[in-house]
Design an enzyme around this catalytic site. Sequence first.
Site, PDB file in Angstrom:
ATOM      1  N   SER A  14      63.383  25.948 -47.484  1.00 32.82           N
ATOM      2  CA  SER A  14      63.475  24.625 -48.121  1.00 32.82           C
ATOM      3  C   SER A  14      64.919  24.299 -48.520  1.00 32.82           C
ATOM      4  O   SER A  14      65.321  23.138 -48.488  1.00 32.82           O
ATOM      5  CB  SER A  14      62.532  24.528 -49.322  1.00 32.82           C
ATOM      6  OG  SER A  14      62.981  25.324 -50.386  1.00 32.82           O
ATOM      7  N   HIS A 110      71.021  31.460 -55.976  1.00 29.11           N
ATOM      8  CA  HIS A 110      70.195  32.436 -56.702  1.00 29.11           C
ATOM      9  C   HIS A 110      69.376  31.702 -57.763  1.00 29.11           C
ATOM     10  O   HIS A 110      69.927  30.876 -58.498  1.00 29.11           O
ATOM     11  CB  HIS A 110      71.094  33.491 -57.346  1.00 29.11           C
ATOM     12  CG  HIS A 110      70.319  34.572 -58.018  1.00 29.11           C
ATOM     13  ND1 HIS A 110      69.686  35.573 -57.326  1.00 29.11           N
ATOM     14  CD2 HIS A 110      70.028  34.778 -59.334  1.00 29.11           C
ATOM     15  CE1 HIS A 110      69.055  36.368 -58.171  1.00 29.11           C
ATOM     16  NE2 HIS A 110      69.249  35.902 -59.395  1.00 29.11           N
ATOM     17  N   LEU A 145      76.166  42.736 -56.207  1.00 28.19           N
ATOM     18  CA  LEU A 145      74.852  42.100 -56.080  1.00 28.19           C
ATOM     19  C   LEU A 145      74.842  40.816 -56.922  1.00 28.19           C
ATOM     20  O   LEU A 145      74.887  40.883 -58.152  1.00 28.19           O
ATOM     21  CB  LEU A 145      73.748  43.056 -56.550  1.00 28.19           C
ATOM     22  CG  LEU A 145      72.336  42.457 -56.579  1.00 28.19           C
ATOM     23  CD1 LEU A 145      71.855  42.118 -55.171  1.00 28.19           C
ATOM     24  CD2 LEU A 145      71.371  43.399 -57.270  1.00 28.19           C
TER      25      LEU A 145
HETATM   26  C1  GRF Z   1      65.176  30.335 -53.314  1.00 31.02           C
HETATM   27  O1  GRF Z   1      64.534  30.397 -54.552  1.00 31.02           O
HETATM   28  C2  GRF Z   1      66.568  30.909 -53.403  1.00 31.02           C
HETATM   29  O2  GRF Z   1      67.165  30.698 -54.653  1.00 31.02           O
HETATM   30  C3  GRF Z   1      66.344  32.380 -53.192  1.00 31.02           C
HETATM   31  O3  GRF Z   1      65.317  32.443 -52.230  1.00 31.02           O
HETATM   32  C4  GRF Z   1      64.530  31.260 -52.286  1.00 31.02           C
HETATM   33  C5  GRF Z   1      64.526  30.669 -50.907  1.00 31.02           C
HETATM   34  O4  GRF Z   1      63.689  29.550 -50.802  1.00 31.02           O
HETATM   35  N1  GRF Z   1      67.572  33.051 -52.805  1.00 31.02           N
HETATM   36  P1  GRF Z   1      63.748  28.675 -49.485  1.00 31.02           P
HETATM   37  O5  GRF Z   1      63.503  29.618 -48.303  1.00 31.02           O
HETATM   38  O6  GRF Z   1      65.086  28.021 -49.389  1.00 31.02           O
HETATM   39  O7  GRF Z   1      62.632  27.681 -49.621  1.00 31.02           O
END
Ligand code: GRF
Length: 201
Positions: A14, A110, A145
């Site tokens: 997304s 993140h 990290l």
């Molecule tokens: C998001 O919450 C991002 O912050 C984390 O992984 C998730 C990925 O969601 N690193 P999407 O695949 O972009 O919907």
Amino acid sequence: MKKRIVVLASGRGSNFQAVIDSIQEGKIPARCVALITDNPKAYAIERAKKAKIPVTVIDYASFPSREMYERALLSAMQQVNADLFVLAGYMRIVGPDIVRLFPGKMVNIHPALLPGFTGLHAQRQAVNYGVKVSGCTVHFVDESLDGGPIILQHCVRVLESDDEDSLAERILHHEHECFPEAIKLFCEDRLEIVGRKVRIR
Ligand code: GRF
């Protein structure tokens, strides 16, 4: 000149979609020239196909070792000639050998206010800890990290009634604003890394 962006994603994508949309709406002066994924089942692949973005699948499960996977990943990354690598739900740690080759050229999103709640399940960590405010962070990737220089953050209030999923959903809305905004700043050459801080010009 438009920047060449390459997205790395492992799942539903997304955030990748939010970046595609912002580029198509002319908000980010960039072209997304490739999606690289470690997961042949990632829904991000469908999104790329719809947007006519070339896809490279480097199926992690098909490699006998992490080192060999990383070698293939590096080779793919070197071939795409990217100005910026965007980690949009890329669920692996990028090894230090790769990170060192692309200093200041890799960003990650993140789902927490770093430096708190690094690693996996950041939203669960936030709910369990009992913080009243969480959010999301876009940062440059370094060898630590989730510890690279911070570009942008959005705050999200944690409600009494929240569980991991409801908080994740509200944070995700902010991710979809924050990430394209940070990438836009990068593509406009407005980000400068000074020590461990990012200055926005
Ligand atoms: C998001 O919450 C991002 O912050 C984390 O992984 C998730 C990925 O969601 N690193 P999407 O695949 O972009 O919907």
